[in-house]
Design a protein around this motif. Structure first.
Motif, PDB file in Angstrom:
ATOM      1  N   TYR A   1      68.708  69.255  84.439  1.00  0.00           N
ATOM      2  CA  TYR A   1      69.424  68.025  84.074  1.00  0.00           C
ATOM      3  C   TYR A   1      69.659  67.974  82.571  1.00  0.00           C
ATOM      4  CZ  TYR A   1      70.240  63.017  83.499  1.00  0.00           C
ATOM      5  OH  TYR A   1      70.769  61.820  83.160  1.00  0.00           O
ATOM      6  N   GLN A   2      68.625  68.351  81.817  1.00  0.00           N
ATOM      7  CA  GLN A   2      68.738  68.327  80.361  1.00  0.00           C
ATOM      8  C   GLN A   2      69.784  69.332  79.891  1.00  0.00           C
ATOM      9  OE1 GLN A   2      67.882  70.575  77.913  1.00  0.00           O
ATOM     10  NE2 GLN A   2      67.419  69.327  76.116  1.00  0.00           N
ATOM     11  N   ILE A   3      69.762  70.518  80.495  1.00  0.00           N
ATOM     12  CA  ILE A   3      70.709  71.552  80.053  1.00  0.00           C
ATOM     13  C   ILE A   3      72.137  71.153  80.412  1.00  0.00           C
ATOM     14  CG2 ILE A   3      71.442  73.939  80.486  1.00  0.00           C
ATOM     15  CD1 ILE A   3      68.411  74.593  80.820  1.00  0.00           C
ATOM     16  N   SER A   4      72.308  70.599  81.632  1.00  0.00           N
ATOM     17  CA  SER A   4      73.676  70.286  82.054  1.00  0.00           C
ATOM     18  C   SER A   4      74.204  69.030  81.376  1.00  0.00           C
ATOM     19  CB  SER A   4      73.721  70.136  83.574  1.00  0.00           C
ATOM     20  OG  SER A   4      72.803  69.145  83.972  1.00  0.00           O
ATOM     21  N   THR A   5      73.307  68.115  80.982  1.00  0.00           N
ATOM     22  CA  THR A   5      73.773  66.860  80.394  1.00  0.00           C
ATOM     23  C   THR A   5      73.767  66.926  78.868  1.00  0.00           C
ATOM     24  OG1 THR A   5      72.722  65.804  82.255  1.00  0.00           O
ATOM     25  CG2 THR A   5      73.505  64.367  80.512  1.00  0.00           C
ATOM     26  N   GLY A   6      72.700  67.472  78.303  1.00  0.00           N
ATOM     27  CA  GLY A   6      72.617  67.561  76.849  1.00  0.00           C
ATOM     28  C   GLY A   6      71.282  67.088  76.339  1.00  0.00           C
ATOM     29  N   VAL A   7      71.014  67.391  75.063  1.00  0.00           N
ATOM     30  CA  VAL A   7      69.717  67.024  74.486  1.00  0.00           C
ATOM     31  C   VAL A   7      69.556  65.507  74.416  1.00  0.00           C
ATOM     32  CG1 VAL A   7      68.123  67.550  72.600  1.00  0.00           C
ATOM     33  CG2 VAL A   7      69.963  69.094  73.100  1.00  0.00           C
ATOM     34  N   GLY A   8      70.667  64.761  74.551  1.00  0.00           N
ATOM     35  CA  GLY A   8      70.592  63.307  74.521  1.00  0.00           C
ATOM     36  C   GLY A   8      69.738  62.716  75.625  1.00  0.00           C
ATOM     37  N   THR A   9      69.443  63.499  76.662  1.00  0.00           N
ATOM     38  CA  THR A   9      68.576  62.975  77.712  1.00  0.00           C
ATOM     39  C   THR A   9      67.144  62.828  77.225  1.00  0.00           C
ATOM     40  OG1 THR A   9      68.188  65.205  78.494  1.00  0.00           O
ATOM     41  CG2 THR A   9      69.929  63.975  79.581  1.00  0.00           C
TER      42      THR A   9
ATOM     43  N   ALA B   1      55.246  77.321  76.955  1.00  0.00           N
ATOM     44  CA  ALA B   1      55.598  77.026  75.559  1.00  0.00           C
ATOM     45  C   ALA B   1      57.034  77.441  75.276  1.00  0.00           C
ATOM     46  CB  ALA B   1      54.640  77.752  74.622  1.00  0.00           C
ATOM     47  N   ALA B   2      57.412  78.621  75.760  1.00  0.00           N
ATOM     48  CA  ALA B   2      58.721  79.168  75.400  1.00  0.00           C
ATOM     49  C   ALA B   2      59.859  78.320  75.932  1.00  0.00           C
ATOM     50  CB  ALA B   2      58.834  80.596  75.924  1.00  0.00           C
ATOM     51  N   ILE B   3      59.592  77.534  76.980  1.00  0.00           N
ATOM     52  CA  ILE B   3      60.642  76.691  77.564  1.00  0.00           C
ATOM     53  C   ILE B   3      61.183  75.716  76.513  1.00  0.00           C
ATOM     54  CG2 ILE B   3      60.989  74.778  79.164  1.00  0.00           C
ATOM     55  CD1 ILE B   3      59.101  76.235  81.096  1.00  0.00           C
ATOM     56  N   PHE B   4      60.266  75.137  75.713  1.00  0.00           N
ATOM     57  CA  PHE B   4      60.666  73.994  74.894  1.00  0.00           C
ATOM     58  C   PHE B   4      61.595  74.350  73.737  1.00  0.00           C
ATOM     59  CE2 PHE B   4      57.199  72.272  77.315  1.00  0.00           C
ATOM     60  CZ  PHE B   4      57.781  71.097  77.754  1.00  0.00           C
ATOM     61  N   PRO B   5      61.229  75.289  72.866  1.00  0.00           N
ATOM     62  CA  PRO B   5      62.202  75.632  71.824  1.00  0.00           C
ATOM     63  C   PRO B   5      63.463  76.227  72.438  1.00  0.00           C
ATOM     64  CG  PRO B   5      60.305  77.097  71.706  1.00  0.00           C
ATOM     65  CD  PRO B   5      59.985  76.047  72.709  1.00  0.00           C
ATOM     66  N   GLY B   6      63.298  76.906  73.585  1.00  0.00           N
ATOM     67  CA  GLY B   6      64.452  77.511  74.240  1.00  0.00           C
ATOM     68  C   GLY B   6      65.507  76.476  74.579  1.00  0.00           C
ATOM     69  N   ILE B   7      65.087  75.349  75.181  1.00  0.00           N
ATOM     70  CA  ILE B   7      66.104  74.369  75.562  1.00  0.00           C
ATOM     71  C   ILE B   7      66.368  73.374  74.440  1.00  0.00           C
ATOM     72  CG2 ILE B   7      65.884  74.534  78.054  1.00  0.00           C
ATOM     73  CD1 ILE B   7      63.993  72.182  77.924  1.00  0.00           C
ATOM     74  N   HIS B   8      65.438  73.295  73.467  1.00  0.00           N
ATOM     75  CA  HIS B   8      65.661  72.359  72.376  1.00  0.00           C
ATOM     76  C   HIS B   8      66.837  72.787  71.504  1.00  0.00           C
ATOM     77  CE1 HIS B   8      64.220  70.304  68.492  1.00  0.00           C
ATOM     78  NE2 HIS B   8      64.869  69.444  69.231  1.00  0.00           N
ATOM     79  N   VAL B   9      67.207  74.080  71.546  1.00  0.00           N
ATOM     80  CA  VAL B   9      68.368  74.488  70.750  1.00  0.00           C
ATOM     81  C   VAL B   9      69.631  73.791  71.245  1.00  0.00           C
ATOM     82  CG1 VAL B   9      67.398  76.723  70.132  1.00  0.00           C
ATOM     83  CG2 VAL B   9      68.813  76.538  72.157  1.00  0.00           C
ATOM     84  N   GLY B  10      69.574  73.174  72.423  1.00  0.00           N
ATOM     85  CA  GLY B  10      70.707  72.365  72.873  1.00  0.00           C
ATOM     86  C   GLY B  10      71.650  73.142  73.755  1.00  0.00           C
TER      87      GLY B  10
ATOM     88  N   GLY C   1      63.561  63.910  65.011  1.00  0.00           N
ATOM     89  CA  GLY C   1      64.361  64.947  65.664  1.00  0.00           C
ATOM     90  C   GLY C   1      63.522  65.988  66.367  1.00  0.00           C
ATOM     91  N   TRP C   2      62.244  65.955  66.101  1.00  0.00           N
ATOM     92  CA  TRP C   2      61.299  66.810  66.820  1.00  0.00           C
ATOM     93  C   TRP C   2      60.241  65.872  67.359  1.00  0.00           C
ATOM     94  CZ3 TRP C   2      59.471  71.673  63.565  1.00  0.00           C
ATOM     95  CH2 TRP C   2      60.503  72.614  63.513  1.00  0.00           C
ATOM     96  N   ALA C   3      59.990  65.899  68.650  1.00  0.00           N
ATOM     97  CA  ALA C   3      58.934  65.019  69.154  1.00  0.00           C
ATOM     98  C   ALA C   3      58.151  65.724  70.253  1.00  0.00           C
ATOM     99  CB  ALA C   3      59.523  63.704  69.624  1.00  0.00           C
ATOM    100  N   TRP C   4      58.321  65.247  71.493  1.00  0.00           N
ATOM    101  CA  TRP C   4      57.516  65.821  72.577  1.00  0.00           C
ATOM    102  C   TRP C   4      57.808  67.307  72.780  1.00  0.00           C
ATOM    103  CZ3 TRP C   4      55.564  62.998  77.404  1.00  0.00           C
ATOM    104  CH2 TRP C   4      54.946  61.804  77.025  1.00  0.00           C
ATOM    105  N   ASP C   5      59.058  67.701  72.571  1.00  0.00           N
ATOM    106  CA  ASP C   5      59.408  69.095  72.842  1.00  0.00           C
ATOM    107  C   ASP C   5      58.591  70.046  71.983  1.00  0.00           C
ATOM    108  OD1 ASP C   5      60.594  68.008  70.678  1.00  0.00           O
ATOM    109  OD2 ASP C   5      62.527  68.956  70.932  1.00  0.00           O
ATOM    110  N   ILE C   6      58.599  69.798  70.656  1.00  0.00           N
ATOM    111  CA  ILE C   6      57.876  70.724  69.778  1.00  0.00           C
ATOM    112  C   ILE C   6      56.374  70.490  69.899  1.00  0.00           C
ATOM    113  CG2 ILE C   6      57.701  71.612  67.423  1.00  0.00           C
ATOM    114  CD1 ILE C   6      60.360  72.185  68.776  1.00  0.00           C
ATOM    115  N   THR C   7      55.974  69.233  70.162  1.00  0.00           N
ATOM    116  CA  THR C   7      54.556  68.971  70.431  1.00  0.00           C
ATOM    117  C   THR C   7      54.082  69.804  71.617  1.00  0.00           C
ATOM    118  OG1 THR C   7      54.825  66.710  69.664  1.00  0.00           O
ATOM    119  CG2 THR C   7      52.892  67.161  71.021  1.00  0.00           C
ATOM    120  N   ASN C   8      54.879  69.790  72.674  1.00  0.00           N
ATOM    121  CA  ASN C   8      54.504  70.563  73.865  1.00  0.00           C
ATOM    122  C   ASN C   8      54.493  72.054  73.580  1.00  0.00           C
ATOM    123  OD1 ASN C   8      54.545  68.106  75.106  1.00  0.00           O
ATOM    124  ND2 ASN C   8      56.560  68.391  76.037  1.00  0.00           N
ATOM    125  N   PHE C   9      55.460  72.484  72.788  1.00  0.00           N
ATOM    126  CA  PHE C   9      55.501  73.909  72.427  1.00  0.00           C
ATOM    127  C   PHE C   9      54.208  74.315  71.717  1.00  0.00           C
ATOM    128  CE2 PHE C   9      56.425  76.712  68.727  1.00  0.00           C
ATOM    129  CZ  PHE C   9      56.516  77.895  69.415  1.00  0.00           C
TER     130      PHE C   9
END
Lengths: 214, 481
Positions: free
Chosen positions: B74-82, B141-150, B90-98
């Protein structure tokens, strides 16, 4: 499978020789009376210590083409077998240096020569060289790890689909709790009676000949 | 666990009165277990039918993982705005989780590599599953920066691939270092793990009853036959992999900390970060190792292999690294005061009293700094319930710590007009929970199909494996006899 003729399912060389109508020849082309090529004479030992002591005897007897098999590496067995230090480390060193040189080429070539794009106003001069170090380190480690992994396989002749020693049904325990020693028929010192006696003297159990093929 | 001997299944009181055997050590495998028993118990966990709890647990975790993957889609198809990211956070749960997941991985490499170099024989009981945990944590871990690039389909820009856009990665960027560090770390961890697995896969191959199992385990066992001519090279390869993994694991979290330390934000721009992050990673990772191993030990009745002595030692490492981390927390406050920098001082007051105050009081102070101090007491280190409680605190605390570092550094910008808070969306929350599902599903599959304890390595620590008879237990028993 060993072509078992005795009720115990194990064909000892001594029994073989007694039943032999033609003499068993030395060397790799040795065959059992039933026509199987002989790979080795093998024995099982009841403990790691016994295998260790037996290995020292076999080493001192001057055998070259032989091996011991155990479910875990036995400390000191390399010396007991007369083997030196593994030279795998040299391969890994070469791998690591290759990784370092790859990183140097990969980083400096494009960043400095091909695409000298100034990012964040950071200049290109010698003062910025340390910023290239992390990736040099990482690629050194990466290449060294790959060389350790593949050198381990290649130097051991693995992967290998089959091996004659697996023809011995007892051998399945080598990865569980069995300790085995095998002297190959190709060894120039191999002799059907003396080698057998040597294994008996060292306390080997279930002494058997192992066939080259099924 | 058929085929096991009739010796009592569970033994918690392994204590041997010190007065009886003044020079002996408590054995690493209890009840004088044989090689066959070890093989049977560990391989049996793979060969027997899956217990019902396994199916229930797998169904739950796979369901969570599935929903997590849906969130990713959903995030990939809709956008980082989800995600709830917005200015200034600009960095929050995603990089925390990473950082959380990559840190967890570090304990596995510490156990497999550093403890190996230090000749800590007790590591053999836990290294296999800890290494597996490393791999699964790095995947999460690799999931988060991977999809955070938008735009994940542009992720190939990270690789130094020649292209006709004239674009080339900036090798002097910490984010680029991160790409290399994490991908190298994952690759080397896989190689190390698989090298250690080969002899055990051969055991499973030799015990396999069905043709398919024999074929598959046989493929992966690469024809291993326990030859000493092989063990010679194998042990050298293992030693060298341990040797190169040791600086690697220290470098990975150092590089992760450079993502922050090379910036100019208050609380991020600090030289203490690399050692502080590495200690925190090992701290959080050991807690996760115990979180997984304590239930596995109970469910598969591994009490003789993973003894209270092992748990005690891991608890001591948690105490040590927890104390290093607590020292780093204190030192950060000291440096904020000592620097005289008003932004730095404000940021640390804000950490304790600002909008995220309870994250600090609960997460960093109680969970990370105080709860491991229980491990000063031997009774606490040897009580599995206390250990489990502390590990759960540390698991949570380390996530809070990363959140405080990342969002704490961002939500109060230099200009008060740019202040803002981070509010996670349901996609944020479920992506994070989903990675737990992925992690646990992979771990459950691991214990189902691969030996969770390194059989060939545990056999080395039995007294009868020492052909030189240096082992004090063996000597003592000989003398008694």
């Amino acid at each position: 499978m060993v072509a078992g003729v005795s009720p115990a399912g194990e064909e000892t060389l001594a029994a073989d020789t007694a039943a032999a109508t033609k003499p068993i020849r030395k060397g790799a082309r040795m065959r059992t009376p039933s026509g199987h090529k002989v790979y080795a004479i093998a024995a099982e030992y009841s403990s790691a210590s016994e295998l260790y002591e037996a290995a020292k005897r076999v080493r001192d007897a001057g055998f070259k083409r032989w091996d011991v098999f155990s479910p875990f590496p036995i400390h000191g067995m390399d010396e007991a077998m007369g083997l030196g230090k593994s030279w795998l480390s040299a391969v890994v060193l070469i791998g690591g240096i290759t990784g370092l040189l790859t990183a140097v080429t990969l980083e400096f070539g494009p960043s400095w020569l091909i695409y000298p794009v100034i990012v964040h106003g950071k200049p290109f001069n010698w003062a910025t060289v340390p910023e290239f170090f992390p990736i040099m380190f990482e690629l050194t480690v990466l290449f060294a790890a790959f060389s350790a992994f593949f050198a381990n396989l290649i130097m051991n002749g693995l992967p290998r689909w089959h091996h004659p020693i697996f023809n011995w049904d007892r051998f399945a325990r080598a990865t569980n709790d069995g300790f085995f020693l095998a002297i190959e028929a190709r060894d120039p010192r191999f002799s059907e009676m003396e080698t057998h006696d040597l294994l008996v003297e060292t306390g080997g159990l279930h002494i058997t000949i192992v066939h080259e093929e099924d | 666990m058929d085929g096991a001997t009739t010796v009592p299944e569970v033994t918690e009181n392994e204590e041997i009165a010190p007065s009886e055997r003044p020079l002996t050590r408590v054995p690493l495998v209890l009840n004088r277990r044989s090689y066959g028993w070890i093989t049977e118990r560990i391989a049996g966990a793979v060969e027997n039918r899956a217990p019902r709890w396994w199916w229930v647990a797998f169904a739950v975790t796979a369901g969570i993982a599935g929903f997590g993957l849906f969130c990713l889609g959903y995030q990939i198809s809709t956008g980082v705005g989800t995600w709830g990211l917005n200015h200034p956070v600009g960095w929050a749960w995603d990089i925390t989780n990473f950082v959380f997941w990559i840190g967890i991985g570090h304990a596995g490499t510490l156990i497999s590599a550093i403890l190996y170099l230090l000749r800590q024989k007790w590591r053999t009981s836990i290294n296999r599953s800890a290494e597996a945990m490393t791999l699964f944590a790095v995947i999460c871990a690799a999931i988060f920066p991977g999809i955070h690039v938008g735009r994940v389909w542009m992720a190939w820009y990270l690789a130094p691939l020649p292209n006709n856009y004239g674009i080339w990665p900036n090798f002097r960027s910490p984010l680029m270092w991160d790409v290399f560090a994490v991908s190298t770390y994952f690759t080397v961890s896989v190689l190390f793990w698989y090298t250690g697995l080969i002899p055990d896969l051969a055991t499973l191959r030799d015990r396999a009853t069905s043709k398919i199992k024999k074929f598959l385990y046989g493929i992966f066992a690469v024809g291993w036959r326990g030859s000493n001519r092989h063990w010679r090279h194998y042990e050298m390869a293992y030693l060298l992999l341990a040797g190169i993994s040791t600086p690697l694991v220290l470098s990975v979290h150092s590089v992760v900390s450079f993502d922050f330390a090379t910036s100019i934000l208050p609380t991020w721009h600090t030289t203490i970060f690399p050692p502080y992050f590495v200690a925190g990673a090992i701290f959080g990772g050991f807690a996760m190792v115990l979180t997984l191993m304590l239930p596995a030990r109970a469910l598969f009745k591994l009490h003789d292999i993973i003894t209270l002595q092992h748990i005690d030692k891991m608890a001591k490492i948690i105490l040590l690294t927890g104390s290093i981390v607590s020292y780093a927390y204190l030192m950060e406050f000291f440096m904020a005061w000592y620097s005289g920098n008003q932004y730095e001082r404000f940021a640390f007051w804000n950490r304790v009293l600002g909008p995220y105050w309870w994250y600090w009081w609960v997460g960093m102070l109680f969970c990370n700094a105080l709860s491991p101090q229980l491990f000063w007491f031997r009774w606490c280190r040897r009580n599995v319930y206390v250990v489990y409680f502390v590990c759960m605190c540390v698991n949570a605390g380390m996530w809070f710590e990363r959140f405080i570092i990342i969002v704490g550094g961002l939500h109060r910008d230099f200009l008060p007009s740019s202040w803002g808070l981070f509010i996670p969306t349901w996609v944020d929350i479920w992506t994070f929970i989903g990675t737990h599902g992925i992690f646990l599903s992979l771990f459950l599959l691991f214990i189902r199909f691969l030996p969770m304890i390194a059989m060939s390595e545990v056999k080395i620590v039995l007294p009868e494996s020492d052909v030189h008879r240096h082992d004090p237990i063996a000597v003592t028993e000989k003398e008694h006899a």
